[in-house]
Every structure is written in C-alpha cells, then in structure tokens.
Design a protein around this motif. Structure first.
Motif, short mmCIF file in Angstrom:
data_model
loop_
_atom_site.label_atom_id
_atom_site.label_comp_id
_atom_site.label_asym_id
_atom_site.label_seq_id
_atom_site.Cartn_x
_atom_site.Cartn_y
_atom_site.Cartn_z
N PHE A 193 65.11 57.20 -24.68
CA PHE A 193 65.49 56.12 -25.59
C PHE A 193 64.28 55.53 -26.30
N SER A 194 63.29 56.38 -26.57
CA SER A 194 62.08 55.89 -27.22
C SER A 194 62.30 55.55 -28.69
N GLU A 198 63.31 55.57 -13.78
CA GLU A 198 62.65 54.39 -13.22
C GLU A 198 61.20 54.32 -13.67
N ALA A 199 60.56 55.47 -13.81
CA ALA A 199 59.18 55.48 -14.30
C ALA A 199 59.12 54.99 -15.73
N TRP A 200 60.03 55.46 -16.55
CA TRP A 200 60.09 54.98 -17.94
C TRP A 200 60.40 53.48 -17.97
N ALA A 225 59.72 51.28 -15.59
CA ALA A 225 58.54 50.55 -15.15
C ALA A 225 57.50 50.48 -16.27
N GLU A 226 57.38 51.57 -17.02
CA GLU A 226 56.43 51.57 -18.14
C GLU A 226 56.82 50.52 -19.17
N VAL A 227 58.11 50.46 -19.50
CA VAL A 227 58.56 49.50 -20.51
C VAL A 227 58.40 48.07 -20.00
N GLU A 228 58.82 47.84 -18.75
CA GLU A 228 58.72 46.49 -18.20
C GLU A 228 57.27 46.06 -18.04
#
Length: 611
Positions: free
Chosen positions: A392-393, A466-468, A470-473
C-alpha cells in the motif's frame, strides 16, 4: 316479519333477489382479491426499490455507509423492506381469511339456495297437479250431468209416446238410470278432488311456502351477516399490521435521530488524513541585487562543493512545499561561477524565471508523480499495470497505516482460524489413537501438515505486513518532528536539506514528486538515496534465469537484458506477467516473464519456464 306470510305470492321476486345477493357477494370477493394483488405489487415494488438502493458488496458504496447519514438511509431501506413485508402479510391474510372463505361460502350458498327453490317448485308442481285433477273431475261431472239430463228427457219422451214399444221405453229408462249413476259418481269424484285440492292448497300457502320462504330468508340473512363480518375482518387485518408498520417508522425516526455530523466529520478525517505536515513559508528571493543568487545553507551545494550544478529545492527546507514543485524539468540554473563580474562590460546575468504559484499548483494537480528510487520500482510498475502495491505504498502514510493494520488483523483472524482447525484435527487424531475402530490416525497427518503449512505461510505474511506497519508507525512521529525542525531552519540553519531528501519528495498520495534538477543533479543525489535506504536489506536471490530474448527496458522500473545473459531472480512472477531480476548490486528491475527461463533454487521442483 316473515317472508312466508308477507311474501307468500312473491316466489319469482325472491328468487331474483337471492341471486342478486350472491352476485353482490361475488363482487366483494373480486374486490378483495384485487386489493390483495395491489398489496403484493406494492410490496414487490417497495422491495425492488429498497434493493435498488442497497449498497453493493465489496464496492466503494459499502465503505460510504460508515457515515451516520448513510447509515440512516440504509436503515430506511431496511425498514422499508420490513414495511413491504407487512403489506405482504395483509395480502396473505386477506386471501386466506376473506377470499378463500367467502369463495367456499358462496358455493355452499348456491347449493342451499338451489335446494330451497327446488322444494318450492316441487310444492308448486304438487298444487298445480291437484288443481288439474280438480278441473278434470269438475268437467267430467258437468258432462255426466248433461248426459243424464238428456237421457231423462229422452226417457220421458219415449214413455209419453203411445207408438213406442214397451221395450224401447224400458231401454230408454235403463239408459237414463245409467246416466244418472254416472253423474252421481262424477259428483262424488268431483267432491273428493275438491276437498283434496283445498287441503293441498291450505298446506301449500300456510305450511310449505312459509317454511321454504323462511329458510330462504334465514339463508339471505346469513349472507348479509357474512358480508358484514368480512368487511370487519377486512379492516381488522389492516389494523393488525399498523403497530408493526409504526415500529418500522419509529426505526426510521430513530435512525434519523442517530445522525451525528461530528462523527461523520471525524470519519472524513480518518478516511483522507495523509499524515503530512502543512508546507512552511516560502523563502523570499531578492531579484533586485545585480549579483548571483546567494547559495542557501540548506541547498545541496553546501554538501557537494563548488563547481557542481546548483540544486535548489524551492524552499523545501522551510517545510514541505511539494504542491508548488514543478513537475517538468526546467532549464538548468546558471552555474555558480556565473556572475556579472565575470563578463566585463556585459549585461547582468538573467535570472531564472519563476512561474506564478497558481500555475505550479495547477501543474501539481494535473501531473503524475515520477519515481526515483529502487524502493518504488515495483510500486511504479504495479501502478502502470493498474494493480495496487502489496505494501500500500501508493497511499499517504496515515491511510497506509490503516490499510496495513486492517491487513494484519485479517491475517491474524485467518491464523486463529487455521489454529482452531489444527487443534480440532489434533483432538480427532487423539481420539483415533485411543479408538482405532473410529478411524485411521495416519489419514489425518496429511491434513495436519497442510494446515501447519498454511499457518506458517500466514505467519510469514503477517510478519511482513507487521514490519511494514512498524516502519510506517515509526516514521509518522519522526516525520512530524523533522518537519518542525525544518520549519525552524530560518534560525538554526544547522541541518542540511539533503538529509531529508527522500522524505520531502513524498506527496500526500504516497508517491514521489520530481525535483527541479537536471540529470546531473539526480546523479548527485544517488548517494543520498543510498544513505536513505541503508536500513533496507536487499532482496535475496531465489534462483537464476537465462534471457531467451533481448529486452529493451525503456520504462521506469524495468531492466534491459541481452539474449543468453544469465541473471539472478529476486522475485517470482506474482501473476502479473513480470519477474524481478538483478544483474549486480546496483542494477535490478522487472522483465517480462515470457522473455526468461527461470531456474529456482532447491525449494522449487526443477526448472520452470514461462513462455
């Protein structure tokens, strides 16, 4: 009041009246039947209307019904569906309790009426038969009396005539006696028939006809009562559904009262919030000084040194100014060494023309962003192919976070479902082990392994999202702080703008905008792109491939290959017809799957060719 005494002579009129009563009843039945058809058609039209405006599943309309106003409209549609159901109930009850019952009663009424008038006609025929017998006996008595009188006169004439023999006189006398005897017999028959007729007539007018007419009167009164009861039932059936219809209308009113404009406004914020900071103030540029433009402390020339083309971000260091960035590459700015003093007796160096902000904003609204880094290779290719990126980038940070969170929740639910299925299979296997007659435990091993494999796949998928997430958050608060730091550069002038190059290029739609620079300036930024993505591990090679044909990668995100060339495969075809490959650490991109022959590692079963 009795029809038998009051209307003893109105047999035909009563027959017509009772037939008219049956016709009225049949007309009322027809009326109710048409009313039921109207109710059914009305209910059908209401249902079709409700269905027509229902939101379609898995569509954008379904998402719009999160708003309270739309939910009120949806509640109205649902209540109208129930409202239509009550009209169907009216139709069904009227059909069963009025139409069907009255139709059966009409048939019984016709049979009863037919029986009564049959008895009346039978009594009429009986009295008419007696009357005919009386008339016949009367005529016979009259004829015999005349014959006896003539025979007596003939005897007297023969007895007075001296010329007639005694035998003739005796014969005339005997004939006269016979005629008198016949007259006496006819008189007795006439008297008997007269008495019988009078008795029959008395019975007819005082017993048979009153009884028959009384039954007809009772039949007619029952018909009238039945019509009245049906009319009452007609009203009661409508009255019975009024409370339910009232509840439907109350539901609509409740839904209308639940409309919350503040909540809808908050939903709009949640739906469209990008997470970006507003742009800062635009730097004042003085064009009145007859000398070269002062190089800003936050431009790339500070970090790149003199002698290289100047890269100007249009005040991005003072806050994000992406709406005003010109999409198409402008003419290169004059070199740093170009100054009025460099050209003796020459005119002043022209300055780069600045377009009005409205023109730049219009260009921003109508142009499409371009992609400059390897992170967006796959995203850009997916956008070209009309597909949504898996991470969803293409969305703004806030919207991307929500989508990723939703995806993680869905995967966790699927994992829990698979785990429940695994527990159930395990319990069943234990039962089979304890009771072998119930089944073979080994038969569940394949299913158990399949479920475990699905769980592992879902967990890997969840970890990826979840990694994506965590990156966004992790980026969202940092972005806000960085923007605030950039807004304070007027005072500090300490943080170079190049450190935030990649972040500042993002626009609210999640894509990247093109900077005002030449190709040489993009090369200058190459190391900055590398610095930005140092935290990203390169995708490992999952196999090799051999180019079957030469492919010229002219579009963004693609890579050129030569026939017979061997490269590394870092991402398989996801079903869109493209395979991601790598030539070396710096060159990677997508090629059509049909142009290469893929050889996966030992995880794959042999070579797999896409042609």
């Amino acid at each position: 009041m009795s029809w038998g005494t009051e209307l003893w002579d109105q047999f035909d009129n009563l027959e017509k009246h009772t037939q008219w009563g049956i016709d009225i009843l049949e007309k009322y039945i027809k009326f109710v039947k048409e009313r039921t058809e109207i109710e059914l058609n009305y209910a059908k039209q209401l249902r079709n209307l409700s269905k027509k405006y229902q939101p379609k599943k898995n569509s954008k309309e379904e998402e719009e019904y999160r708003y309270t106003a739309c939910q009120a409209f949806l509640s109205t549609l649902n209540e109208m569906n129930d409202y239509a159901g009550q009209h169907e109930v009216i139709s069904e009850n009227m059909t069963s309790q009025i139409t069907v019952e009255l139709a059966r009663y009409v048939q019984e009424l016709k049979q009863e009426r037919k029986s009564h008038f049959h008895d009346g006609r039978k009594a009429q025929q009986q009295i008419e038969t007696c009357w005919k017998q009386l008339e016949s006996s009367k005529r016979r008595f009259e004829r015999d009396c005349r014959e006896a009188d003539r025979a007596q006169q003939y005897f007297e004439k023969m007895d007075a005539d001296i010329n007639v023999t005694k035998a003739d006189v005796e014969k005339a006398r005997q004939q006269a006696q016979i005629r008198h005897q016949m007259a006496d017999d006819s008189k007795a028959d006439y008297s008997s028939y007269l008495q019988k007729f009078n008795l029959e007539q008395h019975e007819y007018y005082h017993t048979h006809i009153p009884n028959i007419f009384q039954k007809i009167q009772e039949m007619e009164e029952r018909r009238i009562v039945r019509i009245g009861e049906s009319v009452k039932t007609y009203a009661e059936l409508d009255r019975q559904v009024i409370p339910i219809i009232g509840k439907c209308l109350d539901g609509i009113v409740t839904a209308a009262e639940s409309v919350d404009p503040k909540n809808d406004s908050q939903l709009v914020v949640e739906a469209y919030k990008s997470g970006f900071e507003p742009p800062g103030d635009i730097e004042f540029e003085d064009y009145t000084q007859p000398m070269k433009r002062t190089v800003s402390d936050n431009s790339l020339s500070n970090s790149r040194g003199d002698g290289k083309p100047e890269l100007k971000f249009g005040g991005k260091s003072k806050g994000k100014l992406w709406p005003f960035i010109k999409k198409n590459k402008p003419p290169p700015p004059p070199p740093a060494s170009a100054s009025p003093s460099a050209v003796p007796n020459g005119p002043q160096s022209p300055k780069q023309q600045k377009e009005p902000l409205s023109h730049r904003f219009n260009e921003f609204m109508t142009s499409k962003p371009k992609i400059h880094c390897f992170r967006s290779l796959k995203r850009g290719l997916s956008l070209k192919l009309g597909a949504t990126p898996e991470d969803f980038s293409n969305l703004p940070p806030e919207q991307r976070r929500k989508k990723l969170q939703q995806k993680v929740d869905e995967l966790n639910k699927e994992i829990q479902k698979e785990m429940d299925q695994r527990d159930a299979i395990t319990k069943m296997k234990d039962v089979y082990l304890k009771n072998p007659q119930m089944g073979d435990p080994a038969s569940l091993d394949h299913k158990l392994a399949e479920v475990s494999q699905n769980i592992e796949k879902l967990r890997l998928e969840a970890q990826k999202f979840e990694a994506w997430l965590a990156e966004v958050e992790g980026r969202l608060p940092a972005r806000g702080e960085q923007s605030r730091r950039q807004s304070g550069l007027y005072d500090t002038q300490s943080a170079p703008a190049v450190n935030n190059c990649a972040q500042d290029r993002e626009s609210p739609d999640g894509s990247y905008t093109e900077e005002q620079s030449q190709e040489s300036e993009v090369k200058v930024l190459a190391t900055d792109f590398d610095d930005e993505f140092d935290d990203e591990e390169p995708l490992p090679a999952i196999g090799t491939c051999k180019a079957l044909y030469t492919f010229e990668g002219q579009n963004e995100g693609t890579i050129s290959v030569v026939e017979g060339e061997t490269l590394y495969v870092i991402e398989e075809d996801k079903g869109d017809g493209w395979t991601r490959i790598r030539r070396n650490e710096d060159e990677e991109g997508y090629v059509p799957t049909s142009y290469v022959e893929v050889y996966l590692d030992k995880n794959a079963k042999g070579a797999k060719t896409y042609i």
